[in-house]
Scaffold this motif. Structure first.
Motif, PDB file in Angstrom:
ATOM      1  N   ASP A   1       0.919  12.933 -12.680  1.00 25.08           N
ATOM      2  CA  ASP A   1       1.649  12.963 -11.416  1.00 25.08           C
ATOM      3  C   ASP A   1       2.062  14.389 -11.058  1.00 25.08           C
ATOM      4  OD1 ASP A   1       2.639  11.776  -9.136  1.00 25.08           O
ATOM      5  OD2 ASP A   1       4.456  10.998 -10.078  1.00 25.08           O
ATOM      6  N   ASP A   2       2.250  14.621  -9.767  1.00 27.27           N
ATOM      7  CA  ASP A   2       2.780  15.902  -9.291  1.00 27.27           C
ATOM      8  C   ASP A   2       4.243  16.037  -9.725  1.00 27.27           C
ATOM      9  OD1 ASP A   2       2.776  18.277  -7.277  1.00 27.27           O
ATOM     10  OD2 ASP A   2       4.508  17.043  -6.684  1.00 27.27           O
ATOM     11  N   PRO A   3       4.645  17.195 -10.287  1.00 27.88           N
ATOM     12  CA  PRO A   3       6.007  17.322 -10.812  1.00 27.88           C
ATOM     13  C   PRO A   3       7.111  17.032  -9.798  1.00 27.88           C
ATOM     14  CG  PRO A   3       4.643  19.090 -11.648  1.00 27.88           C
ATOM     15  CD  PRO A   3       3.820  18.366 -10.624  1.00 27.88           C
TER      16      PRO A   3
ATOM     17  N   PRO B   1       0.802  -1.237   0.000  1.00 29.62           N
ATOM     18  CA  PRO B   1       0.000   0.000   0.000  1.00 29.62           C
ATOM     19  C   PRO B   1       0.830   1.280   0.000  1.00 29.62           C
ATOM     20  CG  PRO B   1      -0.898  -1.597   1.549  1.00 29.62           C
ATOM     21  CD  PRO B   1       0.402  -2.155   1.079  1.00 29.62           C
ATOM     22  N   ASP B   2       1.996   1.250   0.650  1.00 28.67           N
ATOM     23  CA  ASP B   2       2.822   2.453   0.737  1.00 28.67           C
ATOM     24  C   ASP B   2       3.972   2.459  -0.274  1.00 28.67           C
ATOM     25  OD1 ASP B   2       4.180   0.366   1.889  1.00 28.67           O
ATOM     26  OD2 ASP B   2       4.997   1.552   3.556  1.00 28.67           O
ATOM     27  N   ALA B   3       3.970   1.518  -1.209  1.00 27.10           N
ATOM     28  CA  ALA B   3       5.052   1.432  -2.197  1.00 27.10           C
ATOM     29  C   ALA B   3       4.904   2.529  -3.248  1.00 27.10           C
ATOM     30  CB  ALA B   3       5.045   0.065  -2.866  1.00 27.10           C
ATOM     31  N   ASP B   4       5.981   2.768  -3.984  1.00 30.79           N
ATOM     32  CA  ASP B   4       6.024   3.852  -4.964  1.00 30.79           C
ATOM     33  C   ASP B   4       6.053   3.252  -6.384  1.00 30.79           C
ATOM     34  OD1 ASP B   4       6.635   5.960  -6.650  1.00 30.79           O
ATOM     35  OD2 ASP B   4       8.131   6.841  -5.317  1.00 30.79           O
ATOM     36  N   PRO B   5       4.914   3.210  -7.077  1.00 35.94           N
ATOM     37  CA  PRO B   5       4.898   2.602  -8.410  1.00 35.94           C
ATOM     38  C   PRO B   5       5.625   3.422  -9.466  1.00 35.94           C
ATOM     39  CG  PRO B   5       2.768   3.565  -7.904  1.00 35.94           C
ATOM     40  CD  PRO B   5       3.570   3.655  -6.643  1.00 35.94           C
TER      41      PRO B   5
ATOM     42  N   ALA C   1      -2.809   3.832  -7.559  1.00 32.30           N
ATOM     43  CA  ALA C   1      -2.306   4.587  -6.401  1.00 32.30           C
ATOM     44  C   ALA C   1      -2.667   6.068  -6.474  1.00 32.30           C
ATOM     45  CB  ALA C   1      -0.791   4.426  -6.304  1.00 32.30           C
ATOM     46  N   GLY C   2      -3.296   6.493  -7.555  1.00 34.76           N
ATOM     47  CA  GLY C   2      -3.655   7.900  -7.703  1.00 34.76           C
ATOM     48  C   GLY C   2      -2.532   8.771  -8.200  1.00 34.76           C
ATOM     49  N   ARG C   3      -1.416   8.177  -8.588  1.00 33.97           N
ATOM     50  CA  ARG C   3      -0.299   8.965  -9.119  1.00 33.97           C
ATOM     51  C   ARG C   3      -0.565   9.377 -10.566  1.00 33.97           C
ATOM     52  NH1 ARG C   3       4.575   8.188  -6.257  1.00 33.97           N
ATOM     53  NH2 ARG C   3       5.405   9.802  -7.656  1.00 33.97           N
ATOM     54  N   PHE C   4      -1.195   8.502 -11.322  1.00 36.02           N
ATOM     55  CA  PHE C   4      -1.566   8.810 -12.704  1.00 36.02           C
ATOM     56  C   PHE C   4      -3.083   8.957 -12.779  1.00 36.02           C
ATOM     57  CE2 PHE C   4       2.222   6.503 -14.976  1.00 36.02           C
ATOM     58  CZ  PHE C   4       3.115   7.356 -14.337  1.00 36.02           C
TER      59      PHE C   4
END
Length: 221
Positions: A206-208, A86-90, A151-154
């Motif tokens: 993603d956030d820059p 859950p806390d990993a960085d894809p 994860a909501g990054r993209f």
């Protein structure tokens, strides 16, 4: 049926293994023009018939070398830990996958050219079945992109199947240009890779700043 050296023509045959190893060595050290059946069998102490017994033809040997290249590529890719926690960085995972892509292209440029360059080496030409071997490697970055979406990054509307093909085109272009020496000046291939991946992540939503940090971490292996 036995080989000219009295061995069964199995995948575990020492002569078969030595022929593949010698073909890879010649490609890496001397390039495609130096590869020939006569050259290979002389180096391994076999008869010319050994190439045809084990591989059917020189193109068959090159095809098997491509299969081994795909396997070695996959082994590198599988060393990148999937970001499933859950806390990993894809995004970091995706950057790591792209890093090993470039590392493989640099370490084995002639095998890479056979895999992805459509080389006519020794009469060998890629078939659609051959290409599928390479395309199947895309499942790793495709799944990472899907994890970035989850994860909501993209953005939720990012099409992972399209995005991974766009990324593949960028990775291949960078690999070939770097090999040809065209990435020169104040920015080297690693700088271009970092900028490319950051911009890819930002374009996907993603956030820059977060994207830049994840890419730096993924490339810092």
């Amino acid at each position: 049926m036995s080989t000219p050296n009295g061995e069964p023509p199995t995948a575990a045959s020492p002569v078969r293994r030595r022929l593949l190893d010698e073909a890879a060595r010649v490609l890496a050290e001397e390039g495609p023009a130096a590869l020939s059946a006569r050259r290979l069998v002389k180096a391994v102490g076999a008869s010319t018939m050994a190439v045809y017994t084990h591989f059917g033809s020189m193109p068959g040997l090159v095809r098997e070398l491509m299969r081994e290249g795909v396997a070695r590529f996959a082994a590198r890719v599988e060393d990148v830990e999937p970001a499933t926690a859950p806390d990993a960085d894809p995004v970091r995972e995706l950057a790591g996958l792209c890093r090993v892509y470039q590392e493989f292209a640099r370490a084995e440029p002639d095998v890479y050219a056979v895999m992805f360059g459509g080389s006519g080496l020794a009469g060998f030409e890629l078939t659609d079945e051959d290409r599928q071997m390479g395309v199947r490697l895309l499942r790793y970055p495709r799944n990472a992109i899907r994890r970035c979406v989850a994860a909501g990054r993209f953005r939720a509307d990012v099409d992972a199947d399209l995005a991974v093909r766009q990324l593949f085109a960028q990775m291949h272009g960078l690999a070939r240009l770097a090999h040809a020496g065209y990435i020169m000046g104040i920015y080297g291939p690693d700088d271009v890779l970092a900028g490319m991946l950051r911009d890819f992540a930002v374009a996907a939503g993603d956030d820059p700043e977060r994207a830049a940090e994840s890419v730096r971490s993924g490339l810092a292996h």
